[in-house]
Design an enzyme around this catalytic site. Structure first.
Site, PDB file in Angstrom:
ATOM      1  N   ASP A 281      43.582  13.422 -43.321  1.00  0.00           N
ATOM      2  CA  ASP A 281      43.550  13.919 -41.938  1.00  0.00           C
ATOM      3  C   ASP A 281      42.084  13.994 -41.521  1.00  0.00           C
ATOM      4  O   ASP A 281      41.296  14.718 -42.136  1.00  0.00           O
ATOM      5  CB  ASP A 281      44.212  15.310 -41.917  1.00  0.00           C
ATOM      6  CG  ASP A 281      44.226  15.922 -40.529  1.00  0.00           C
ATOM      7  OD1 ASP A 281      43.750  15.276 -39.576  1.00  0.00           O
ATOM      8  OD2 ASP A 281      44.701  17.072 -40.412  1.00  0.00           O
TER       9      ASP A 281
ATOM     10  N   GLU B 196      45.873  10.535 -38.962  1.00  0.00           N
ATOM     11  CA  GLU B 196      46.533  11.073 -40.146  1.00  0.00           C
ATOM     12  C   GLU B 196      47.432  10.029 -40.797  1.00  0.00           C
ATOM     13  O   GLU B 196      48.165   9.326 -40.106  1.00  0.00           O
ATOM     14  CB  GLU B 196      47.388  12.256 -39.693  1.00  0.00           C
ATOM     15  CG  GLU B 196      47.725  13.225 -40.769  1.00  0.00           C
ATOM     16  CD  GLU B 196      48.478  14.430 -40.202  1.00  0.00           C
ATOM     17  OE1 GLU B 196      48.074  14.973 -39.161  1.00  0.00           O
ATOM     18  OE2 GLU B 196      49.492  14.782 -40.815  1.00  0.00           O
TER      19      GLU B 196
HETATM   20  P1  DGT Z   1      41.426  19.133 -37.376  1.00  0.00           P
HETATM   21  O1  DGT Z   1      42.341  18.122 -37.985  1.00  0.00           O
HETATM   22  O2  DGT Z   1      42.008  20.499 -37.348  1.00  0.00           O
HETATM   23  O3  DGT Z   1      40.049  19.137 -37.947  1.00  0.00           O
HETATM   24  O4  DGT Z   1      41.241  18.755 -35.834  1.00  0.00           O
HETATM   25  P2  DGT Z   1      41.738  17.507 -34.994  1.00  0.00           P
HETATM   26  O5  DGT Z   1      41.043  17.527 -33.696  1.00  0.00           O
HETATM   27  O6  DGT Z   1      41.597  16.254 -35.774  1.00  0.00           O
HETATM   28  O7  DGT Z   1      43.260  17.881 -34.740  1.00  0.00           O
HETATM   29  P3  DGT Z   1      44.602  17.094 -35.045  1.00  0.00           P
HETATM   30  O8  DGT Z   1      44.533  16.448 -36.385  1.00  0.00           O
HETATM   31  O9  DGT Z   1      45.720  18.059 -34.800  1.00  0.00           O
HETATM   32  O10 DGT Z   1      44.681  15.998 -33.908  1.00  0.00           O
HETATM   33  C1  DGT Z   1      44.027  14.742 -33.956  1.00  0.00           C
HETATM   34  C2  DGT Z   1      43.554  14.334 -32.574  1.00  0.00           C
HETATM   35  O11 DGT Z   1      44.667  14.298 -31.661  1.00  0.00           O
HETATM   36  C3  DGT Z   1      42.559  15.310 -31.958  1.00  0.00           C
HETATM   37  O12 DGT Z   1      41.221  15.025 -32.325  1.00  0.00           O
HETATM   38  C4  DGT Z   1      42.811  15.135 -30.489  1.00  0.00           C
HETATM   39  C5  DGT Z   1      44.285  14.804 -30.383  1.00  0.00           C
HETATM   40  N1  DGT Z   1      45.047  16.030 -30.026  1.00  0.00           N
HETATM   41  C6  DGT Z   1      45.423  17.032 -30.854  1.00  0.00           C
HETATM   42  N2  DGT Z   1      46.074  18.003 -30.186  1.00  0.00           N
HETATM   43  C7  DGT Z   1      46.103  17.606 -28.889  1.00  0.00           C
HETATM   44  C8  DGT Z   1      46.660  18.183 -27.678  1.00  0.00           C
HETATM   45  O13 DGT Z   1      47.220  19.291 -27.675  1.00  0.00           O
HETATM   46  N3  DGT Z   1      46.497  17.442 -26.548  1.00  0.00           N
HETATM   47  C9  DGT Z   1      45.890  16.224 -26.516  1.00  0.00           C
HETATM   48  N4  DGT Z   1      45.791  15.545 -25.385  1.00  0.00           N
HETATM   49  N5  DGT Z   1      45.357  15.674 -27.621  1.00  0.00           N
HETATM   50  C10 DGT Z   1      45.467  16.333 -28.792  1.00  0.00           C
HETATM   51 CA    CA Z   2      42.731  15.920 -37.695  1.00  0.00          CA
END
Ligand code: DGT
Ligand code: CA
Length: 359
Positions: free
Chosen positions: A9, A108
């Site tokens: 991830d 992921e």
């Molecule tokens: P992490 O994995 O906790 O370090 O943080 P992220 O940002 O990688 O979060 P993740 O793995 O849940 O989601 C991957 C990407 O998907 C994130 O960088 C942006 C997008 N994303 C996640 N949640 C949302 C959302 O609620 N709305 C939108 N438009 N995009 C999202």
């Molecule tokens: Ca992520």
């Protein structure tokens, strides 16, 4: 064979992609916005850890994030095509190491490590993937390893960001029983509330209830699933869903060597194994690479591309021999590991009938 699964991830993915191309914003709170056509609306896609420290979260309205953000925060509109391009590069690295890869979102994927002889070897391979993504692309990710998808996913979540966490079969029980019920895979706020109503805070608390109770609370399907999960059981297989960009086979030779004949025999073995697979997958390719890992553990890759797809095992071997001669002419180190790789697959055509008869 012991099933071993990895889950990768990427950390604060969209924000990390932006920091990669704008190094000057590293260390500041970075917030990625999904813009809306309406004035002043829009929502937060993600934020880096500096921004999360200010309670900024995915899904939050832009107006609220603006109120919470410190003056040095950087807001950036999402650039999905750029993130997709990077995501593709990341999973090509995973493809290179693993045959079965199931991408579940832009950032992921599950990958099969079962081919490794044991957990220790599988952990080494998973770490290599993580390191390669860092060294080739400059991106950090969190990787979990476990005997099934559930454990791999929860292990990755347990150490974030830039984490690596492996839960071996004998550790599953102690790992999962002390997790909060909210971190059990698939448990959202509604499910969590029902569990809490029955006094369940930790996964271990849920074990005093029967499967019948679970089915009563969550319905037939989810009830049975969660009941298995609280004991760390999960039979879901990896559903490989990525079109392979390249295929390769590698081997550590019986001894380090610079002897053409000796290395050639290793190449023959790998080329034959790889070609069999290509016939099975009905893939034609135009690029052939020789991968050499030297006795000092440096990796050297030599490649050649033909205009027309390569259609015989002999041709593949001949190209590899030429690459090997090139390597031996240029480098002095002994070869420790050798690999044969093909890529640049021909989009439209499968291998011809006569090739399918390859034994
Ligand atoms: P992490 O994995 O906790 O370090 O943080 P992220 O940002 O990688 O979060 P993740 O793995 O849940 O989601 C991957 C990407 O998907 C994130 O960088 C942006 C997008 N994303 C996640 N949640 C949302 C959302 O609620 N709305 C939108 N438009 N995009 C999202
Ligand atoms: Ca992520």
């Amino acid at each position: 064979m012991q099933k071993i699964i990895g889950l990768l991830d990427l950390d604060y993915f969209y924000a990390q992609c932006e920091i990669l191309r704008k190094p000057e914003i590293r260390g500041k709170p970075v917030i990625i916005v999904m813009p809306s056509l309406r004035e002043n609306s829009g929502a937060i896609a993600t934020a880096n850890y500096e921004a999360r420290a200010q309670k900024i979260r995915s899904g939050m309205p832009l107006s609220l994030a603006k109120k919470l953000a410190s003056p040095d925060s950087v807001f950036i509109n999402a650039d999905k095509p750029y993130y997709e391009e990077l995501s593709q590069k990341v999973f090509e690295i995973v493809d290179f190491f693993c045959e079965k890869v199931e991408q579940v979102s832009i950032d992921e994927a599950y990958f099969e490590l079962t081919n490794a002889s044991d957990f220790e070897k599988a952990e080494e391979n998973a770490k290599k993937i993580k390191q390669r993504i860092k060294s080739e692309l400059g991106l950090t990710c969190s990787v979990g390893v476990g005997p099934n998808k559930l454990i791999a996913k929860m292990a990755a979540s347990a150490k974030k960001p830039d984490g690596f966490y492996s839960v071996r079969p004998e550790q599953v029980d102690s790992f999962i029983s002390k997790q909060k019920i909210s971190s059990l895979f698939g448990v959202g706020p509604k499910t969590e509330e029902i569990f809490k109503k029955h006094g369940v805070q930790l996964v271990s608390d849920a074990r005093k209830y029967s499967k019948k109770d679970f089915v009563e609370w969550f319905g037939e399907g989810n009830g049975a699933k969660f009941y298995e999960y609280v004991f760390g059981n999960d039979l879901r297989e990896i559903e490989a869903n990525r079109e392979k960009q390249q295929l390769s086979r590698m081997i550590t030779m019986k001894q380090d060597s610079r002897d053409f004949e000796f290395i050639r025999q290793n190449i023959d073995f790998l080329a034959e194994m790889l070609y069999k697979k290509l016939v099975e997958l009905k893939k034609k390719f135009k690029t052939v690479s020789l991968i050499i890992v030297t006795e000092r553990m440096d990796t050297v890759t030599k490649s050649r591309t033909k205009e027309q797809p390569i259609v015989s095992l002999e041709e593949l071997k001949e190209m590899e021999y030429t690459l090997l001669k090139d390597y031996l002419n240029e480098a002095f180190s002994n070869v420790r590991r050798v690999g044969v790789r093909v890529s640049n697959f021909d989009e439209n055509t499968g291998l011809q009938r006569k090739l399918l008869e390859f034994k």
